[in-house]
Design an enzyme around this catalytic site. Sequence first.
Site, PDB file in Angstrom:
ATOM      1  N   HIS A  56      17.126 -10.291   0.020  1.00  0.00           N
ATOM      2  CA  HIS A  56      16.205  -9.545   1.024  1.00  0.00           C
ATOM      3  C   HIS A  56      16.093  -9.808   2.191  1.00  0.00           C
ATOM      4  CE1 HIS A  56      12.438  -7.149   1.218  1.00  0.00           C
ATOM      5  NE2 HIS A  56      11.827  -8.353   1.859  1.00  0.00           N
ATOM      6  N   SER A 106      11.199  -1.477   0.746  1.00  0.00           N
ATOM      7  CA  SER A 106      11.000  -1.489  -0.934  1.00  0.00           C
ATOM      8  C   SER A 106      10.179  -2.619  -1.228  1.00  0.00           C
ATOM      9  CB  SER A 106      12.199  -1.694  -1.485  1.00  0.00           C
ATOM     10  OG  SER A 106      12.779  -3.019  -1.138  1.00  0.00           O
ATOM     11  N   HIS A 107       9.253  -2.259  -2.237  1.00  0.00           N
ATOM     12  CA  HIS A 107       8.590  -3.298  -2.907  1.00  0.00           C
ATOM     13  C   HIS A 107       8.718  -3.322  -4.453  1.00  0.00           C
ATOM     14  CE1 HIS A 107       5.237  -6.422  -2.199  1.00  0.00           C
ATOM     15  NE2 HIS A 107       6.105  -6.626  -1.315  1.00  0.00           N
ATOM     16  N   GLN A 253       2.383 -11.281  -4.292  1.00  0.00           N
ATOM     17  CA  GLN A 253       1.311 -11.254  -3.243  1.00  0.00           C
ATOM     18  C   GLN A 253      -0.007 -10.689  -3.714  1.00  0.00           C
ATOM     19  OE1 GLN A 253       4.542 -10.220  -3.183  1.00  0.00           O
ATOM     20  NE2 GLN A 253       5.291 -10.358  -1.281  1.00  0.00           N
ATOM     21  N   SER A 552      17.731  -2.609  -0.799  1.00  0.00           N
ATOM     22  CA  SER A 552      17.190  -3.395  -2.023  1.00  0.00           C
ATOM     23  C   SER A 552      18.369  -3.437  -3.325  1.00  0.00           C
ATOM     24  CB  SER A 552      15.965  -2.515  -2.513  1.00  0.00           C
ATOM     25  OG  SER A 552      15.406  -3.223  -3.825  1.00  0.00           O
TER      26      SER A 552
END
EC number: 6.3.5.3
Length: 757
Positions: A56, A106-107, A253, A552
């Site tokens: 990442h 991206s997440h 998070q 990603s």
Amino acid sequence: MSALDTVTHAEQTPETDQPWADLGLKADEYERIREILGRRPTSAELAMYSVMWSEHCSYKSSKVHLRRFGELPDETPLGKTLAGIGENAGVIDIGQGWAVTFKVESHNHPSYVEPYQGAATGVGGIVRDIMAMGARPIAVMDPLRFGAIDHPDTARVLPGVVKGIGGYGNCLGLPNIGGEIVFDDCYQGNPLVNALCVGTLRHEDLHLAKASGVGNKVILFGAKTGGDGIGGVSVLASETFDEGGPTKRPAVQVGDPFAEKVLIECCLELYAAGVVDGIQDLGGAGLSCATSELASAGEGGMQVELDRVPLRDSTLRAEEILMSESQERMMAVVAPGQVEDFMTITDRWDVEATVLGEVTDSGRLVITWHGETIVDVPPRSVAHDGPVYERPFARPDWLDALQADTTDSLTRPEPTQMGQVLLDLLASPNLCDRSWVTDQYDRYVLGNTAAAMPADAGMVRVDEETGLGVAVSTDCNGRFGRLDPYAGAQLALAESYRNVATSGALPLAVTDCLNFGSPEDPAVMWQFERAVAGLVDGCRDLGIPVTGGNVSFYNQTGETAIHPTPVVGVLGVIDDVAKGVSAGFAAAGQPVLVLGETRDELDGGEWAHALHGHLGGVPPRVDLAAEKALAEVFVAAVRAGVLTSAHDLSDGGLAIALAESVLRHGVGASVDLAPLLQRDGIDAVTALLSESTARAVVTVRDEDALATLAGLAQEHGVPMARVGVTGGERLRVTDVLDLPVEQLREAHAGTLRRHFA
């Protein structure tokens, strides 16, 4: 690991076993760290390298291909790029002294583990990237992809993701002006949650992430550091998922949008006061990233006292503090004489700020913990000179059979069946009404939104006096990428470009979020290389730069990778947002026209996917010269004020574009396809379902406007066919279908609510 594992102790105990594999490092990577340092790393150094050398953060599998973006000119059609790849976000000049910064990231994996917080902190993270450029965030967008609409896990993931995006963005007071929602089995277990943010700034307000000026102070400000997200994004993004779920589940998070809202205003006042020399947000890899990137981009040295970091959890070890990805934090470089003014401003906003250290000319990043040196590294080796893998790539053996399985094997509907086909398509997951989702987002807060969902492109005003504004669109059809990743990437670029152009804006620049499976699979790396090549060649042909983005990898379940999904965001500028064009028929009696050429191109399209579950063949032909010509027609037509609506033709073809156009304001239309059929040599079913590119359906106010548009189309070599007129309460296509607008609306409206409400 122990914080007492100091540099001196590391030098004296070279054979100590260290958990490098547990932290995601490979054996050769660990050995390289030892070579760089001339000793074994301390536990704190090992923590830093592990997160910063993750896929990442380091782009270690993609760097060799991403360098190709450097081949592109760094100028937009309006002029200079003020900041590009390598900065927190790209910044472009849009005229009148204004600049715009935008980026998509991206997440994905955190949003699968914990949908609400994963999506919420994805929004928070991209907003801070924009803040770090010296800009005020003005809008967000969210391209989303999920598994099958009726799968139980989709029912878990989608509502949480949507609530997270809305909860964070709405509390920040930022309008959500667009994005995508796509359903496909390939994303089952691997949803894609991409987040885009746009910000504005004056040219002179640009800030960069570098620690320059020996003796300048390094200040951490914002929220306290906690144990949430320790190694979260960086470790998750380097791991694939198996059938039993994620192989690692570090804490996702936890976001606080109200703290971030205060942080935005605090940062803007700090910038206005001129007390910030360098700035970096804390996102993936937390303090490890902020300290090493600031140091390596500046004078090359920094000294930090880690025990000064304000903590929410006093039990955190030094390694955990360095790896924590707690949200709503920033790091600034401030001249000694301006520290007092800096602190006065942060105090006024009730934002905690702490001087952690200072910039040095040592060429080393030195971090101490209660007087003991626990990190002493060359910062570039952490932030920029990580591993570079030239992964093997090869065209997959299965592709020939897939491309040979065209839609010719499917039974096409008779023209008289097209009414039911249209209703079925309107109700299908990828074409149905999105308002159940978009109504959860505030699209008009701040009062500058000129267009939002379901418009082709979101549009926001930048300058309230002149009306200067920007339009943004994101797009990607992963099925096209599966069939041909080179063409698929260019088709994503072309549609985003076209969406911006149909709104009346001049396309200027690109940001991308490249979502793929495991880079350790040669077939996936071939898809990735082809997609990057497609974007580079496409942007060169269109004359626009790529200003930044995100990669990603490891988006797959077991051996099953997602379709190649290179999401492309395009931003354009419009002189006055009041001149922007709607995507719906607004009044009766206006001529309806189709711009562009229609070919027999149904492979990979929504008719095959939604109604037949079919994927095979080759995607529509890309014609970027035609896309550019079409955009030139739109920009000129909007300036001339002749268009009353414009809607690009893409998913579902002309049938869906006509239906969406009549649904927008409830104004029907009567259409005769004969001119189109005769000119392009196609039948009515092909005309309605084809997903050929570089096309749009438009209306003009009257015959004079029609003549002006015809002249522009001829000048730019864009085919144009007059196919009908607006009016009534039905959508009629001669000899094909005749449906009430309300019946279309009923089919279109209920799908998402049935599954998720």
